[in-house]
Scaffold this motif. Sequence first.
Motif, mmCIF file in Angstrom:
data_model
loop_
_atom_site.group_PDB
_atom_site.id
_atom_site.type_symbol
_atom_site.label_atom_id
_atom_site.label_comp_id
_atom_site.label_asym_id
_atom_site.label_seq_id
_atom_site.Cartn_x
_atom_site.Cartn_y
_atom_site.Cartn_z
ATOM 1 N N VAL A 225 0.828 -1.214 0.000
ATOM 2 C CA VAL A 225 0.000 0.000 0.000
ATOM 3 C C VAL A 225 0.861 1.263 0.000
ATOM 4 O O VAL A 225 0.670 2.149 -0.846
ATOM 5 C CB VAL A 225 -1.010 -0.027 1.158
ATOM 6 N N PRO A 226 1.844 1.416 0.921
ATOM 7 C CA PRO A 226 2.715 2.588 0.805
ATOM 8 C C PRO A 226 3.524 2.604 -0.490
ATOM 9 O O PRO A 226 3.817 3.669 -1.026
ATOM 10 C CB PRO A 226 3.631 2.490 2.032
ATOM 11 N N TRP A 227 3.831 1.423 -1.018
ATOM 12 C CA TRP A 227 4.562 1.358 -2.293
ATOM 13 C C TRP A 227 3.677 1.832 -3.451
ATOM 14 O O TRP A 227 4.081 2.697 -4.235
ATOM 15 C CB TRP A 227 5.038 -0.072 -2.541
ATOM 16 N N THR A 228 2.467 1.279 -3.557
ATOM 17 C CA THR A 228 1.565 1.638 -4.648
ATOM 18 C C THR A 228 1.178 3.107 -4.598
ATOM 19 O O THR A 228 1.080 3.770 -5.633
ATOM 20 C CB THR A 228 0.289 0.778 -4.586
ATOM 21 N N ASN A 229 0.980 3.629 -3.381
ATOM 22 C CA ASN A 229 0.456 4.981 -3.227
ATOM 23 C C ASN A 229 1.536 6.040 -2.964
ATOM 24 O O ASN A 229 1.212 7.174 -2.606
ATOM 25 C CB ASN A 229 -0.579 4.991 -2.103
ATOM 26 N N ALA A 292 12.349 -2.848 -0.584
ATOM 27 C CA ALA A 292 13.647 -2.360 -1.068
ATOM 28 C C ALA A 292 13.491 -1.043 -1.818
ATOM 29 O O ALA A 292 14.318 -0.123 -1.668
ATOM 30 C CB ALA A 292 14.300 -3.413 -1.965
ATOM 31 N N GLU A 293 12.442 -0.916 -2.598
ATOM 32 C CA GLU A 293 12.215 0.324 -3.349
ATOM 33 C C GLU A 293 11.848 1.474 -2.420
ATOM 34 O O GLU A 293 12.276 2.621 -2.623
ATOM 35 C CB GLU A 293 11.118 0.116 -4.389
ATOM 36 N N LEU A 294 11.065 1.191 -1.378
ATOM 37 C CA LEU A 294 10.706 2.240 -0.424
ATOM 38 C C LEU A 294 11.942 2.761 0.311
ATOM 39 O O LEU A 294 12.091 3.976 0.508
ATOM 40 C CB LEU A 294 9.676 1.714 0.578
ATOM 41 N N THR A 295 12.813 1.859 0.715
ATOM 42 C CA THR A 295 14.027 2.299 1.419
ATOM 43 C C THR A 295 14.983 3.019 0.468
ATOM 44 O O THR A 295 15.676 3.956 0.870
ATOM 45 C CB THR A 295 14.735 1.110 2.093
ATOM 46 N N ALA A 296 15.002 2.595 -0.784
ATOM 47 C CA ALA A 296 15.836 3.284 -1.774
ATOM 48 C C ALA A 296 15.363 4.726 -1.976
ATOM 49 O O ALA A 296 16.154 5.601 -2.358
ATOM 50 C CB ALA A 296 15.817 2.534 -3.101
ATOM 51 N N LYS A 297 14.089 4.965 -1.718
ATOM 52 C CA LYS A 297 13.528 6.308 -1.878
ATOM 53 C C LYS A 297 13.589 7.110 -0.582
ATOM 54 O O LYS A 297 12.990 8.187 -0.484
ATOM 55 C CB LYS A 297 12.090 6.211 -2.378
ATOM 56 N N GLY A 298 14.283 6.575 0.421
ATOM 57 C CA GLY A 298 14.549 7.360 1.619
ATOM 58 C C GLY A 298 13.857 6.925 2.891
ATOM 59 O O GLY A 298 14.145 7.459 3.963
#
Length: 340
Positions: A225-229, A292-298
């Motif tokens: 959900v945090p990834w999609t949104n 992994a993508e969420l952490t890559a974005k900070g």
Amino acid sequence: MKSKTRALTGVLACTVAASVLAGCAPGAPGGGSPVAKIQLSIPDPLTSSVGVSAQHFADQVKKTSNGSVVVTVVPNGTSFSGDQNAAVTRLQGGSLDALILSTSVYASVVPEMNAISIPYLFDDTKEEAAFLAGKPGDVLKEKLKEKNTVALSFLTRTGRQITNSERPIEQPSDLKGLKIRVPGNPLWTDFFGKLGASPTTMAFSEVFTGLQTGTIDGQENPIEVPWTNKFSEVQKYVSLTHHINDAWVLALSSKKWDSLNEDQKKILTDASAETATFKTEYDAEQSEKQLAELTAKGMKANEPTAAGLEQFKAVSKSLYPDFSKLIGKEFFDQAIAAAQ
């Protein structure tokens, strides 16, 4: 005269032959029944886990029915204006053909649905899948049937995590005073209130703006959900608490179900079972990539401490008497026994 009769007979024969080859009815590939057309409404985008799974289901139905059943996925809650409670009502009334929606929403009409979301009832989604495929799932399907809703299958979701803009959540005391958006469901509000947070209910369509403006400090949902949104734009921390599991219900209205023949019903039932297996496996792969993508974005990821995790579980158990009243003692006891 005879030659004209023979010519007419020949034309009629060709017409009959063509009808047989075409299936004897317009739009009925390989059979005599009309094509069954089903609109499957979902609350999320096609790129989300539920969107991918819904399209997988539609593709599976198309393949196994040889085109005699056509499922069209309608994403983003457009067919029910984003109002998920209204979607449940419309499905029961038959103005929606089919729907994939969270068990936490269905709990407003079938309180037993809350049993799936007893905090820390399951260690992982495999345990949840076994629970839903077993006797507890059968009971829930019967309860839904009483509400003019035919549940074809339950689709698991990965455990829910907490995101917020203030600090990592390692133990319940870290939630003290934080305004955390939760579904409008007493199980969630009771649990997060007991943890020390300030549980705040709001329509999901308002969550991003609420996080952006500081109306709320955080929210809790499966990692997709945090990834999609794109919550990484407005949230700093993601804490892997795995505190609650819920599931999706893939269901048809009784009105639509009763309009289908037995072959079509079997095709849909089999495809839904295959889709349930697909989604559990798909989510397991995707959640790691999405984190992994969420952490890559900070975003900064953490897990609760061992002691903190035990405190979360203890809070849940302290609420068992309340959960039992909310769910109904008989099914609450069955759920606890089945999950052990």
